[in-house]
Every structure is written in C-alpha cells, then in structure tokens.
Design an enzyme around this catalytic site. Structure first.
Site, PDB file in Angstrom:
ATOM      1  N   GLU A   1     -11.466  -4.781   5.869  1.00  0.00           N
ATOM      2  CA  GLU A   1     -11.368  -5.935   6.769  1.00  0.00           C
ATOM      3  C   GLU A   1     -12.524  -6.046   7.751  1.00  0.00           C
ATOM      4  OE1 GLU A   1      -8.059  -5.264   9.520  1.00  0.00           O
ATOM      5  OE2 GLU A   1      -7.485  -3.632   8.194  1.00  0.00           O
TER       6      GLU A   1
ATOM      7  N   GLN B   1       0.837  -1.191   0.000  1.00  0.00           N
ATOM      8  CA  GLN B   1       0.000   0.000   0.000  1.00  0.00           C
ATOM      9  C   GLN B   1       0.873   1.242   0.000  1.00  0.00           C
ATOM     10  OE1 GLN B   1      -3.746  -0.382   2.220  1.00  0.00           O
ATOM     11  NE2 GLN B   1      -3.161   1.485   3.294  1.00  0.00           N
TER      12      GLN B   1
ATOM     13  N   SER C   1      -3.563   6.474  14.406  1.00  0.00           N
ATOM     14  CA  SER C   1      -2.887   6.693  15.686  1.00  0.00           C
ATOM     15  C   SER C   1      -3.882   6.804  16.835  1.00  0.00           C
ATOM     16  CB  SER C   1      -2.035   7.961  15.618  1.00  0.00           C
ATOM     17  OG  SER C   1      -2.871   9.113  15.530  1.00  0.00           O
ATOM     18  N   ASN C   2      -3.382   6.610  18.061  1.00  0.00           N
ATOM     19  CA  ASN C   2      -4.243   6.743  19.233  1.00  0.00           C
ATOM     20  C   ASN C   2      -4.914   8.115  19.295  1.00  0.00           C
ATOM     21  OD1 ASN C   2      -3.545   4.170  19.979  1.00  0.00           O
ATOM     22  ND2 ASN C   2      -2.437   4.752  21.844  1.00  0.00           N
ATOM     23  N   GLU C   3      -4.173   9.146  18.888  1.00  0.00           N
ATOM     24  CA  GLU C   3      -4.736  10.499  18.906  1.00  0.00           C
ATOM     25  C   GLU C   3      -5.930  10.608  17.954  1.00  0.00           C
ATOM     26  OE1 GLU C   3      -0.757  10.475  20.501  1.00  0.00           O
ATOM     27  OE2 GLU C   3      -1.550   9.753  18.589  1.00  0.00           O
TER      28      GLU C   3
ATOM     29  N   SER D   1       0.601   6.445   2.957  1.00  0.00           N
ATOM     30  CA  SER D   1       1.260   7.401   3.856  1.00  0.00           C
ATOM     31  C   SER D   1       2.534   7.974   3.241  1.00  0.00           C
ATOM     32  CB  SER D   1       1.614   6.718   5.179  1.00  0.00           C
ATOM     33  OG  SER D   1       0.461   6.328   5.870  1.00  0.00           O
TER      34      SER D   1
END
Length: 395
Positions: free
Chosen positions: A245, A127, A374-376, A130
């Site tokens: 998914e 992929q 990300s967690n953020e 990013s």
C-alpha cells in the site's frame, strides 16, 4: 505551473467531479446498523462503480482498468476520496492491494489470468498470516504444509484475518520446512476458502463488530499450482504483500481524521461558530487538533519523499505510531464530552474510524495499537533505524 502539476490538478478536478456525481446518496444512513448481506451488496456495487471509473486500481500496472498511475496521481485520488467522505472499500482492501500486488509480482501467467480479472469482478480475498502464537513474530508460524503428490496437505490455525468470513480466497503462509532458520522454511500458497477442511469463525470484538475471523485448517488440500514462487520463498514474497500500500492507507485515514473535527466540536456542544464554552475541553481540543495537523504534515512529507523516490526509513513507523496515539486521544475526548450521549450515532460501516459513535470509536481505536505492526514493534523499528540504537537482545 509545470505540465505535471497541471495534469495533477486536472486529475483532482475530474476525480472530485465524479465523486460529487456518484457517491451513493445517504450512504452513511444506509450503512448504519446494517445487516451483513446489505453491507456485502453495498460494497460490491461501490466496488463496481470505482473499478469502472478507474479509481479503485490506480496503483495497478498499466494495461489494467485505471492502472499505470504515478504515485503522485494515486495520492491525489486517495486525498479526494477522503475529502468527499466516500465509502471505503474495506471488503476489498486485501483483494485490491495485498492480493493484486503480490500476484502481479510473483504470480505465474496462469495465476494472474485466473485471479486478477476475478478481483475486478468482485472476488474477495483475506490474509492468512498471523497465528495465535505468531503475530508480531510472524516467522514463528506453525501452520504446516506437507507435499503429497501435486497437492499440499495443510493443518493449522490462523487468526485476525480481516473479514475472512466473507472471503473467496486466502493469501496463506505455511511452514514446509522446520529444519533451518525460521524464515527459510515458509512457503506462500493461494487457498480456496471453499476447500474441504477450512472452517472460519468470526471474532466478536469488544465493540460488538466482527471485523476479524480465525481460520482452522484440517487436512486442507491445496494444489501445488497454487503456490507462489518456490518452496521456502514465502517470507520474501510476504514482504511484497505487506509493503503493497506504500503509505496510501495512512494518508487516507489521516485525511479522514482531519476532516472529522466537526464531529468532536458537535459532541462538545460547540455553538454555531464552532466555539466550545468549557475551557478545559477547549484546551484539550486545541491540543488534539494541533496533533492532527502535525500528523497530516508528517504523512504529506512521507508521501512527498516516496513520490520523489526517496527512502523513508523508519518514518512510516513514526507516522503509524503517532496516528494510533492521536486517534485514541481524539475519540477519548469525544467519549468524555458532556453532550456526547446526545449526539451518539449508531455504528456506520464503510467510513473512517471517527463515526460519531464515541464509545465504539474509542474502543475501536485500540485496534490501531496492534494492527499493521504493534506499537512495540514500531518503537523497536524507530529506535534501530532512526536513532541507530542496537538491536534488542532476546533471551
């Protein structure tokens, strides 16, 4: 018991029996401290076996080998793969999910005919989304594609491409228009990784592994026939890729985590009955095990809602965020255990994220604070979609 329930139980029994007969013997030992060529060969053989059994493609459309399964049936297969500690097809994850699902929804007949059978035969995809300055804010990507007759000429850089150094093709997002809103100028291309001007550099992580790669593109010519959809439709198409998914990955990973408790007990010096003598470690282990049970309940609830066709909203973000937290706590406790060094195992490719090599597992657990959003970003989604808080205002 309803007919549907009986069919699911029969599928579970059949899948369990096949796995008992076909999981490669001593596969963990064979994949420990393994060289790249051996890993590739093992993954190709396991892929071939799972495809033939219909267990690699239960999420594909009807008409394909193993395809046409309901989500409930897919859940059963994933649960049994985790229960049996079967090797994960990490080399083919992008191929089987992201590439296949995107092609099925957006590909031309020619693109489907070219690539879907090739994926089943072992074609590897990566992929190219990013970039160094476009990760969480993917719409800010800079990789540029300029139309030149029947080709696009592409220049730019991609990063964090999982196993991109082994890929045959790449799902590539490029910018074809910079004049309007960021999302509106993105186009989706299928890139042959053997094209002139493509340079792939593996990224060595703190663990010593090279799970990711960066891709440099210099005057790479990609045929217009390799475009998915129309120019400027890339952002919309990418949502299909990212949603391909439907929670199955986190279901499998949570199941594998739940079934890895014995590794932690072993590292903590548990006796033959699984009892840990150190009171502090025992309390911390109980706390982690309760969280693992809570995670499993959250995942099963989410999958039940998906099976019923209900919107899960921000639940997926809560599950992913919680998994990242529990995995880190689990591996941190293993690393701190007094006996961990005695039970330290070399790194094994192809399992879950709990290999028994506690230093590796702990360092690797930090990946899940970033991977898949990300967690953020997950906290922002939870605050907006679950708690109804106003969107964050950026300067």
């Amino acid at each position: 018991m309803t007919d549907d329930a009986r069919q699911l139980e029969q599928l579970r029994a059949d899948t369990r029996a096949w796995l008992e007969d076909n999981i490669p013997a001593n596969w963990r030992e064979r994949m420990t401290d393994v060289q790249s060529d051996d890993f590739l060969q093992f993954q190709r053989q396991w892929m071939k076996s799972l495809v033939a059994a219909g267990l690699a493609t239960s999420h594909w459309q009807a008409g394909w080998q193993g395809g046409g399964r309901s989500l409930a049936e897919q859940v059963v297969i994933v649960e049994e793969l985790a229960r049996a500690d079967a090797p994960r097809l990490i080399l083919y994850f992008i191929s089987l999910y992201h590439a296949a699902m995107t092609l099925m929804e957006w590909g031309t007949p020619e693109q489907k005919h070219r690539h879907l059978p090739a994926i089943l035969a072992g074609e590897i995809w990566c992929q190219g989304f990013s970039e160094p300055n476009a990760g969480s804010d993917l719409a800010s990507l800079k990789t540029r594609a300029v139309r030149d007759g029947d080709h696009y000429v592409v220049d730019g850089q991609k990063v964090w491409s999982t196993l991109g150094q082994h890929a045959d093709y790449c799902l590539l997002l490029v910018r074809t228009d910079a004049s309007g809103p960021k999302q509106a100028g993105i186009t989706f291309l299928l890139m042959d990784m053997r094209s002139p001007g493509v340079e792939v550099r593996p990224i060595r992580q703190i663990t010593g592994d090279e799970e990711f790669a960066e891709i440099f593109l210099t005057n790479v010519r990609i045929p217009v026939t390799n475009r998915l959809g129309e120019e400027g439709e890339g952002w919309r198409i990418a949502q299909t890729t990212l949603n391909s998914e439907r929670g199955l990955t986190i279901l499998e990973l949570s199941e594998r985590l739940s079934r890895s408790r014995w590794r932690l007990l072993q590292a903590m010096g548990a006796d033959g009955e699984g009892q840990v003598q150190d009171d502090q470690f025992r309390r911390e282990a109980v706390d982690v095990f309760v969280k693992i049970d809570a995670l499993s309940a959250m995942v099963k609830n989410m999958m039940a809602r998906l099976v019923a066709g209900k919107d899960v909203g921000g639940t997926a973000s809560m599950v992913k965020l919680f998994y990242a937290q529990v995995l880190r706590e689990f591996t941190a406790l293993g690393q701190r255990s007094e006996l961990a060094a005695l039970y330290q195992q070399p790194f094994t490719l192809g399992g879950g994220h709990e290999t028994g090599n506690w230093s590796f597992d702990y360092m690797n657990s930090f990946m899940w604070t970033i991977a898949g959003g990300s967690n953020e970003i997950q906290r922002n989604i939870i605050s907006e979609r679950v708690l109804g808080m106003p969107r964050e205002k950026y300067a």
